[in-house]
Design an enzyme around this catalytic site. Structure first.
Site, PDB file in Angstrom:
ATOM      1  N   CYS A   1      -3.017   6.675   6.340  1.00 53.65           N
ATOM      2  CA  CYS A   1      -3.514   6.181   7.295  1.00 53.65           C
ATOM      3  C   CYS A   1      -3.647   5.978   8.683  1.00 53.65           C
ATOM      4  O   CYS A   1      -3.579   6.807   9.356  1.00 53.65           O
ATOM      5  CB  CYS A   1      -4.805   5.422   6.231  1.00 53.65           C
TER       6      CYS A   1
ATOM      7  N   LYS B   1       3.487   1.438   3.280  1.00 52.74           N
ATOM      8  CA  LYS B   1       2.259   1.760   4.737  1.00 52.74           C
ATOM      9  C   LYS B   1       3.179   0.560   5.717  1.00 52.74           C
ATOM     10  O   LYS B   1       3.195  -0.763   5.205  1.00 52.74           O
ATOM     11  CB  LYS B   1       0.924   1.550   4.102  1.00 52.74           C
TER      12      LYS B   1
ATOM     13  N   ASN C   1       0.856  -1.234  -0.060  1.00 53.58           N
ATOM     14  CA  ASN C   1       0.216   0.175   0.301  1.00 53.58           C
ATOM     15  C   ASN C   1       0.775   1.435   0.013  1.00 53.58           C
ATOM     16  O   ASN C   1       1.578   1.287   1.146  1.00 53.58           O
ATOM     17  CB  ASN C   1      -0.418  -0.168   1.401  1.00 53.58           C
TER      18      ASN C   1
ATOM     19  N   ASN D   1      -8.366   6.389   4.099  1.00 57.44           N
ATOM     20  CA  ASN D   1     -10.057   6.023   3.542  1.00 57.44           C
ATOM     21  C   ASN D   1      -9.813   5.353   4.492  1.00 57.44           C
ATOM     22  O   ASN D   1      -9.624   4.215   5.393  1.00 57.44           O
ATOM     23  CB  ASN D   1      -9.550   4.434   2.929  1.00 57.44           C
TER      24      ASN D   1
HETATM   25  N1  CDT Z   1      -6.844   2.474   5.781  1.00 56.82           N
HETATM   26  C1  CDT Z   1      -6.711   2.870   7.036  1.00 56.82           C
HETATM   27  O1  CDT Z   1      -5.723   2.420   7.240  1.00 56.82           O
HETATM   28  N2  CDT Z   1      -7.845   2.783   7.655  1.00 56.82           N
HETATM   29  C2  CDT Z   1      -7.732   1.784   9.768  1.00 56.82           C
HETATM   30  C3  CDT Z   1      -8.835   1.577   9.445  1.00 56.82           C
HETATM   31  C4  CDT Z   1      -8.592   0.698  11.129  1.00 56.82           C
HETATM   32  S1  CDT Z   1     -10.407   1.236  11.565  1.00 56.82           S
HETATM   33  C5  CDT Z   1      -9.598   2.163  13.510  1.00 56.82           C
HETATM   34  C6  CDT Z   1      -7.369   3.914   9.597  1.00 56.82           C
HETATM   35  O2  CDT Z   1      -7.152   4.010  10.273  1.00 56.82           O
HETATM   36  O3  CDT Z   1      -8.472   4.685   9.561  1.00 56.82           O
END
Ligand code: CDT
Length: 310
Positions: free
Chosen positions: A169, A124, A107, A194
């Protein structure tokens, strides 16, 4: 010389499963045109910007999985974006699923300079979720199935007259992410996300709590490391799955200086003075004077909790 960067956070509304890369890039070009009209120096798009957030779908066929990945960057679908950015002399950052020539999947996010040359790549590190179908969850989050953890660490690059780092993210929830970059002098961290509007394992946790956690992490990360943070969401409802949106730019005091009002394609613009990072770095967060690394060994020596004996 002034080091004020005008940064456009190019929030994107939902990208449905059926939407083509070309259709998404057309939307990204429209946001780029808005950024150009507002004289932005850099435009930042979300995590996995080119597709829907496919890790919510459980797949067993490798061909199907690989249809969400990019083998080259730029490629046929994204070349118009790089071309338009170079013509407008605007830097770019966006996320995508990367399939390497030796078959590894990450990612990934890239940073491109004003000539649309990729100067930075990040993979990531903190992959959330799980690797197998989990019937106990109200929806799936299969990043651990489709990606391996990033192998590039948290590098930073000299670019746009400052020191710039990337993360993606879930990385923003981890203080280590910011601190490793801050130890390299980072002045601007850009990231895409996201984030589902609900918690698949806790029905009572809704979008308000999730937006609160988003702000909490971004504001603390910026303040504690005296850096700008530009965080850009994909929002809205993708094939029935709602996401929080809430893109924002946070200054080195931890204050939100720009924030999205919609859950759709929307450009948020802020003037980010990189020199505003200096005061914090020279005072409260002068790491060289105040950090006490002799007490931080556990941070890198263990992952899980080790409680004292009863
Ligand atoms: N895409 C991504 O990393 N989403 C995560 C979901 C985890 S829910 C705590 C985020 O940290 O938003």
């Amino acid at each position: 010389m002034s080091r004020i960067l005008r940064i456009g956070g190019a929030q994107m509304g939902p990208v449905q499963k059926a939407e083509s890369r070309q259709a998404v890039v057309a939307r990204m070009l429209d946001l780029l045109a808005q950024a150009s009209a507002q004289k932005c120096d850099l435009v930042v798009y979300p995590e996995l910007a080119l597709t829907t957030f496919f890790p919510r779908w459980y797949m067993t066929e490798q061909n199907e999985v690989d249809s969400w990945f990019e083998r080259d960057m730029p490629n046929a679908a994204t070349r118009p974006l790089f071309k338009a950015a170079a013509a407008a002399r605007i830097g770019l950052s966006f996320g995508y699923a990367e399939l390497t020539p030796d078959g590894r999947r990450f990612n990934t996010a890239i940073l491109a300079d004003r000539d649309a040359r990729i100067v930075g790549k990040y993979r990531k590190v903190h992959l959330p979720g799980h690797a197998e179908y989990d019937s106990a969850r109200s929806f799936q989050h299969l990043e651990k199935r489709y990606f391996e953890p990033g192998d590039l660490g948290f590098p930073v690059w000299r670019c746009f007259g400052g020191i710039v780092g990337l993360c993606i993210c879930n990385d923003r929830r981890w203080p280590e992410t910011y601190r490793v970059m801050a130890l390299q002098g980072v002045e601007l961290i850009v990231l895409g996300y996201n984030t589902p509007a609900g918690n698949s394992q806790k029905a009572e946790e809704g979008p308000e709590r999730r937006r609160f956690h988003n702000r909490l992490c971004l504001q603390a990360g910026a303040y504690q490391n005296s850096t700008w943070v530009v965080a850009v969401a994909k929002g809205g409802v993708e094939d029935g799955h709602a996401m929080i949106a809430g893109s924002m730019t946070v200054n080195p005091d931890g204050e939100i200086v720009a924030e999205a009002k919609t859950e759709d394609d929307e450009l948020i613009v802020a003037d980010c003075d990189l020199d505003a990072t200096l005061f914090g770095k020279q005072t409260v967060f002068d790491f060289a004077r105040h950090r006490r690394i002799e007490h931080y060994g556990r941070i890198t020596a263990q992952t899980g909790i080790v409680r004292p004996r009863e």
